[in-house]
Motif scaffolding. Structure first.
Motif, PDB file in Angstrom:
ATOM      1  N   ALA A 170       6.932   4.521   0.431  1.00 53.51           N
ATOM      2  CA  ALA A 170       7.271   5.879   0.000  1.00 53.51           C
ATOM      3  C   ALA A 170       6.511   6.286  -1.253  1.00 53.51           C
ATOM      4  O   ALA A 170       6.122   7.449  -1.408  1.00 53.51           O
ATOM      5  N   ASN A 171       6.282   5.350  -2.145  1.00 55.13           N
ATOM      6  CA  ASN A 171       5.629   5.676  -3.411  1.00 55.13           C
ATOM      7  C   ASN A 171       4.113   5.820  -3.286  1.00 55.13           C
ATOM      8  O   ASN A 171       3.424   6.108  -4.265  1.00 55.13           O
ATOM      9  N   LYS A 172       3.594   5.639  -2.077  1.00 57.51           N
ATOM     10  CA  LYS A 172       2.158   5.824  -1.846  1.00 57.51           C
ATOM     11  C   LYS A 172       1.846   7.211  -1.282  1.00 57.51           C
ATOM     12  O   LYS A 172       0.683   7.563  -1.102  1.00 57.51           O
ATOM     13  N   ALA A 173       2.872   7.993  -0.994  1.00 59.75           N
ATOM     14  CA  ALA A 173       2.663   9.316  -0.411  1.00 59.75           C
ATOM     15  C   ALA A 173       2.011  10.251  -1.426  1.00 59.75           C
ATOM     16  O   ALA A 173       2.319  10.195  -2.626  1.00 59.75           O
ATOM     17  N   ASP A 174       1.142  11.133  -0.961  1.00 59.14           N
ATOM     18  CA  ASP A 174       0.484  12.095  -1.848  1.00 59.14           C
ATOM     19  C   ASP A 174       1.474  13.136  -2.361  1.00 59.14           C
ATOM     20  O   ASP A 174       1.491  13.468  -3.547  1.00 59.14           O
ATOM     21  N   ASN A 175       2.291  13.650  -1.452  1.00 57.32           N
ATOM     22  CA  ASN A 175       3.328  14.616  -1.817  1.00 57.32           C
ATOM     23  C   ASN A 175       4.598  14.182  -1.103  1.00 57.32           C
ATOM     24  O   ASN A 175       4.787  14.468   0.080  1.00 57.32           O
ATOM     25  N   TYR A 176       5.455  13.479  -1.815  1.00 61.57           N
ATOM     26  CA  TYR A 176       6.582  12.783  -1.192  1.00 61.57           C
ATOM     27  C   TYR A 176       7.447  13.704  -0.341  1.00 61.57           C
ATOM     28  O   TYR A 176       7.707  13.413   0.841  1.00 61.57           O
ATOM     29  N   VAL A 177       7.902  14.809  -0.873  1.00 56.66           N
ATOM     30  CA  VAL A 177       8.839  15.677  -0.163  1.00 56.66           C
ATOM     31  C   VAL A 177       8.198  16.275   1.089  1.00 56.66           C
ATOM     32  O   VAL A 177       8.770  16.237   2.184  1.00 56.66           O
ATOM     33  N   LYS A 211       8.974  -2.427  -2.777  1.00 53.66           N
ATOM     34  CA  LYS A 211       8.549  -2.920  -4.080  1.00 53.66           C
ATOM     35  C   LYS A 211       9.160  -2.110  -5.208  1.00 53.66           C
ATOM     36  O   LYS A 211       8.784  -2.264  -6.367  1.00 53.66           O
ATOM     37  N   SER A 212      10.093  -1.241  -4.869  1.00 53.19           N
ATOM     38  CA  SER A 212      10.739  -0.402  -5.876  1.00 53.19           C
ATOM     39  C   SER A 212      12.186  -0.171  -5.483  1.00 53.19           C
ATOM     40  O   SER A 212      12.536  -0.228  -4.306  1.00 53.19           O
ATOM     41  N   GLN A 213      13.032   0.101  -6.468  1.00 47.07           N
ATOM     42  CA  GLN A 213      14.436   0.391  -6.214  1.00 47.07           C
ATOM     43  C   GLN A 213      14.650   1.839  -5.784  1.00 47.07           C
ATOM     44  O   GLN A 213      15.672   2.164  -5.178  1.00 47.07           O
ATOM     45  N   THR A 214      13.672   2.693  -6.087  1.00 47.61           N
ATOM     46  CA  THR A 214      13.855   4.126  -5.855  1.00 47.61           C
ATOM     47  C   THR A 214      12.636   4.733  -5.159  1.00 47.61           C
ATOM     48  O   THR A 214      11.546   4.157  -5.153  1.00 47.61           O
ATOM     49  N   THR A 215      12.844   5.901  -4.596  1.00 54.78           N
ATOM     50  CA  THR A 215      11.764   6.696  -4.031  1.00 54.78           C
ATOM     51  C   THR A 215      11.260   7.656  -5.110  1.00 54.78           C
ATOM     52  O   THR A 215      11.872   7.771  -6.183  1.00 54.78           O
ATOM     53  N   PRO A 216      10.137   8.350  -4.895  1.00 53.17           N
ATOM     54  CA  PRO A 216       9.566   9.193  -5.947  1.00 53.17           C
ATOM     55  C   PRO A 216      10.483  10.276  -6.491  1.00 53.17           C
ATOM     56  O   PRO A 216      10.241  10.801  -7.582  1.00 53.17           O
ATOM     57  N   TRP A 221      17.097   4.093  -2.504  1.00 50.79           N
ATOM     58  CA  TRP A 221      16.944   4.229  -1.061  1.00 50.79           C
ATOM     59  C   TRP A 221      17.830   3.280  -0.267  1.00 50.79           C
ATOM     60  O   TRP A 221      18.137   3.542   0.906  1.00 50.79           O
ATOM     61  N   LEU A 222      18.271   2.160  -0.845  1.00 51.72           N
ATOM     62  CA  LEU A 222      19.035   1.169  -0.088  1.00 51.72           C
ATOM     63  C   LEU A 222      20.326   1.758   0.460  1.00 51.72           C
ATOM     64  O   LEU A 222      20.676   1.555   1.630  1.00 51.72           O
ATOM     65  N   GLU A 223      21.044   2.502  -0.383  1.00 53.78           N
ATOM     66  CA  GLU A 223      22.303   3.087   0.060  1.00 53.78           C
ATOM     67  C   GLU A 223      22.098   4.124   1.158  1.00 53.78           C
ATOM     68  O   GLU A 223      22.902   4.223   2.100  1.00 53.78           O
ATOM     69  N   GLU A 224      21.023   4.892   1.047  1.00 56.28           N
ATOM     70  CA  GLU A 224      20.754   5.905   2.078  1.00 56.28           C
ATOM     71  C   GLU A 224      20.343   5.235   3.386  1.00 56.28           C
ATOM     72  O   GLU A 224      20.740   5.687   4.473  1.00 56.28           O
TER      73      GLU A 224
END
Length: 338
Positions: A170-177, A211-216, A221-224
């Motif tokens: 997710a953190n590699k996306a150019d524009n996450y949303v 590799k991260s606890q959160t998205t951008p 993200w784990l709970e979702e």
């Protein structure tokens, strides 16, 4: 029968000082709930993983279950296979089925019918389908299209009713949303070729980054991921999955941005993974509650009267009396109504 009588008597003693005339069948219904959960301990659940090799299927499922269940490796498959991982958590047995080669560009073409027969013979139950792909890929690849087609033919369109689209990196996306919205639409559109829009449009998507606890957007993200998989899971598999993971669930609402989630997919930690606490927010708790009502119908009757008669602490009292994973389950379930 002796154990059942003992349990029933203990429940009657526990609530002997409480006036529950407004709900006279509470003890009997509570006993039925406990017995239903106990029966679910003898049942199993099955995850089917679909996606290209190396996209993070194993890391994601390991994070979800809190243990290093699937081997992590980026080898290139040469044939389409069906790999099963048998595991047990909290006394609940479950199976993770991976399909290496199904969505990969491999020389083995033209044997689609053979693979369909293979997967039908090996996979007798599917409670959750995880279609895993990278968020930073621009398109649905031709091999992913082929994988969607084969899965649809092997199990009919009904299998997609239990599906969740999982985007890794997710953190590699150019524009996450925007990327999340567009990639979701494209994969749903491809699935709709076999299910129609009515089914495909209801398949949720979740972005993760192992590799991260959160998205951008700063959200965990784990709970979702847990919530969406639980919501879409078959009622048959939902309760066993819940019991296998309930000891990791925090009963309180997570109001912070990040919380404290350990990433068990990191190379230096995954071999010594410990249970990771799951902290649902208010919306996720409501969605979990709704699914539990569907999977365990007696719950709606019991929990609809809890707040007005007993208050939220009753779950902890009952949970401590019962003990074990069933006690944890009762405690969390009742906390949803406090």
């Amino acid at each position: 029968m002796t154990k059942d009588n003992t349990l029933l008597n203990n429940l009657k003693k526990l609530f002997s000082s409480i006036d529950y005339k407004a709900y006279p069948s509470f003890i009997d219904d509570l006993f039925s709930l406990i017995k239903s959960l106990q029966k679910s301990r003898n049942k199993s659940f099955v995850f089917l993983l679909v996606g290209r090799t190396g996209v993070g299927k194993s890391s994601t499922i390991n994070s979800l279950m809190g243990e290093p269940i699937c081997n992590i490796g980026d080898y290139d498959p040469t044939t389409m296979e069906v790999q099963s991982y048998e595991h047990e958590i909290n006394g609940i047995k479950f199976t993770i089925i991976d399909t290496p080669g199904l969505c990969d560009n491999i020389p083995e073409k033209g044997n689609d019918q053979k693979y369909i027969e293979l997967i039908r013979n090996k996979v007798k139950q599917i409670d959750s389908l995880c279609f895993v792909t990278r968020l930073d890929d621009a398109r649905v690849s031709t091999d992913e299209m082929r994988g969607i087609e084969l899965i649809s033919e092997a199990f009919t369109q009904d299998v997609w009713k239990y599906a969740v689209i999982i985007f890794t990196r997710a953190n590699k996306a150019d524009n996450y949303v925007i990327d999340l919205q567009e990639r979701t639409k494209r994969i749903q559109h491809e699935i709709a070729n076999y299910t129609g829009d009515e089914v495909a449009s209801t398949i949720p998507s979740v972005a993760v980054d192992n590799k991260s606890q959160t998205t951008p957007d700063g959200k965990r993200w784990l709970e979702e991921l847990y919530t969406q998989i639980f919501k879409k899971m078959s009622d048959r598999g939902a309760v066993p999955f819940f019991l296998a993971t309930v000891t990791r669930i925090n009963k309180t609402v997570n109001k912070g941005k990040n919380g404290s989630q350990k990433n068990i997919s990191d190379n230096h930690e995954r071999n010594n993974a410990k249970e990771t606490e799951i902290n649902f927010n208010s919306q996720q708790r409501e969605e979990i509650k709704s699914k539990l009502f569907s999977a365990v119908p007696i719950l709606e009757k019991i929990c609809g009267s809890l707040g007005s008669i007993f208050g939220g602490s009753v779950g902890k009292t009952i949970g401590e009396t019962i003990g074990g994973v069933i006690g944890h389950g009762i405690d969390f379930i009742f906390s949803l109504f406090s």
